[in-house]
Design an enzyme around this catalytic site. Sequence first.
Site, short mmCIF file in Angstrom:
data_model
loop_
_atom_site.label_atom_id
_atom_site.label_comp_id
_atom_site.label_asym_id
_atom_site.label_seq_id
_atom_site.Cartn_x
_atom_site.Cartn_y
_atom_site.Cartn_z
N CYS A 1 -7.06 3.40 0.52
CA CYS A 1 -5.80 3.94 0.29
C CYS A 1 -4.72 3.23 0.86
CB CYS A 1 -5.78 5.39 0.99
SG CYS A 1 -6.04 5.32 2.72
N HIS B 1 8.18 2.34 4.89
CA HIS B 1 8.21 3.58 4.17
C HIS B 1 9.00 3.60 2.88
CE1 HIS B 1 4.86 4.82 6.40
NE2 HIS B 1 5.48 4.20 7.47
#
Length: 560
Positions: free
Chosen positions: A492, A183
């Site tokens: 995505c 992340h």
Amino acid sequence: MKRLRGVAASPGARRGPAAVVAAGSVSLPDAPVEDPVSEATALEKAMETVATGLEARAAARGGELSEILEAQAAMARDPELLAGAQRLIKERALPGGRAVMEAGEEYALALEASDSDYMAARAQDVRDVCRRIAAGLAGETSQLALEAPSVVVAKELMPADVADLDLHLVRAFATEGGSRTSHTAIVARSLGVPAVVGVDGLVSAIANGMLVGVDGDSGTVYLDPNPKTTEMLDRRSAERAAHIEELRTMAGDEPAATKDGTRVEIAANVASLPELQAALESGAEGVGLLRTELSFLDRARPPSEQEQSRLFADMAALLGDRRLVIRTFDIGADKPAPFLDTEEEEEEENPALGVRGIRLARRHPDILSAQLNAAVRTAGGRARVAVMAPMVSNLEDARWFAEQVEAAGGRSAGVEVGVMIEVPSVVFLMPELASLLDFVSIGTNDLTQYLHAADRMQGSLAGLQDPFSSALLRAVARICEGADAKAWVGVCGEAAADPGWALLAVGMGVRELSMDAGSILEVKAALRRITLEECRAAAEEAASAHRPEEARSIALSLLR
Ligand code: PEP
Ligand code: MG
């Protein structure tokens, strides 16, 4: 000068003084306290320490920020907050950290329910203060407040830590843990900030304030760079800025399309308003993935419908008539959240294969319905809203999700319904899936991980995470064929940000590509130079390749 090697996670080169983040997100102990009286005293002390720290920062700043910090210091000293938390310690033997988070959450929810927008916005400040107090009690120093433009250095950055940072002051990221799809890497790319992750021995080698250079193209971190390296980093930084300006002139404001006019929507992956702003400045034509969970990973209680609809509405206001695809909570595996504690429900041997994404939503339909209601409410304000569910693994998941959206009034509010294709099983269910939905969005990060049974967080298996792998390319082709124009197909996952890969996907039938802000101009410019027929021919060839290198070189030849 010392040089450390890691994984190139977000392009560009920059330097600045290091701001070393000492700890990850707050660890909240579970065990009941044995001595509530001393726990209550420790809590009072921790609250005072946080208040004093905030006051010191307020004095050092000035202006509006100083007023906010003063107000937060007053919250940290709030006698009602202290009394509420101490009651929880006494009555339920809760550890101080949990008690203050819980008492603060009640306070925050009451503020949110207020009619005044100003009061409602203070709810976040209360949560922040409580988090700092809990961190203090856990012996974790929160050094996340940046005073000046800095290179953020950490062992591991949790999304919640990043949310704390003043992102305008982040020059680059360098972390000891993580991979290209972790992340920190995703956030860095979405902000257009260079990053290197997976750097062994990083934190112990760097002291706060030390000058650090980050080369996000080669994956190198320079400690105390010498004049020659400093000159190289500054030159590359200037060259990149000039290149971006050139791409902006070429492709920035025009709608994204191939040379022969096939429209392909180039959207952005975001988790916060600053990321959305950065994406719009780079010419994003919508949001193709709002990772809703990332704003709430440090919460002890699920966020309310009001809070979520405020976030969605703020985003929709920036987007105007551009689409906002809201992904419902993808919690579990690498993104645990205290308010939906999977471990509390059952122990998981393999969290990545466990109860995550929609599986968790099916166990907690009330949490999903707050999200869907917030989305429908935003759409009712005439925004273009779509919702999609993560980790769908059969037709029943998709049917159930579509029914929940319908029950929330989604269809009549014009909300589009979709699911992510991340689990290999649904690749084979496409025709039926497409007839249940408006769209599907391929999550290549997870789809690649599950296709190859290789953990996306495990650096040593990065070779099996290659988006040019034959299995992934054939899966994308099959999904597009199966959708058969009944549902539109987007991508995505991180693969969409690779211009060559993106052109192959367009050749296979993908008509929406959602990516980090830093890649938008590059992909738009690549698209503009090529015809749909050229993309189709290359896609066919790449899908029949046997090795990722072959497919990659076919894609590269499209860019030349
Ligand atoms: C994906 O899996 O490709 C995806 C976009 O979801 P996340 O990275 O948030 O798991
Ligand atoms: Mg995913």
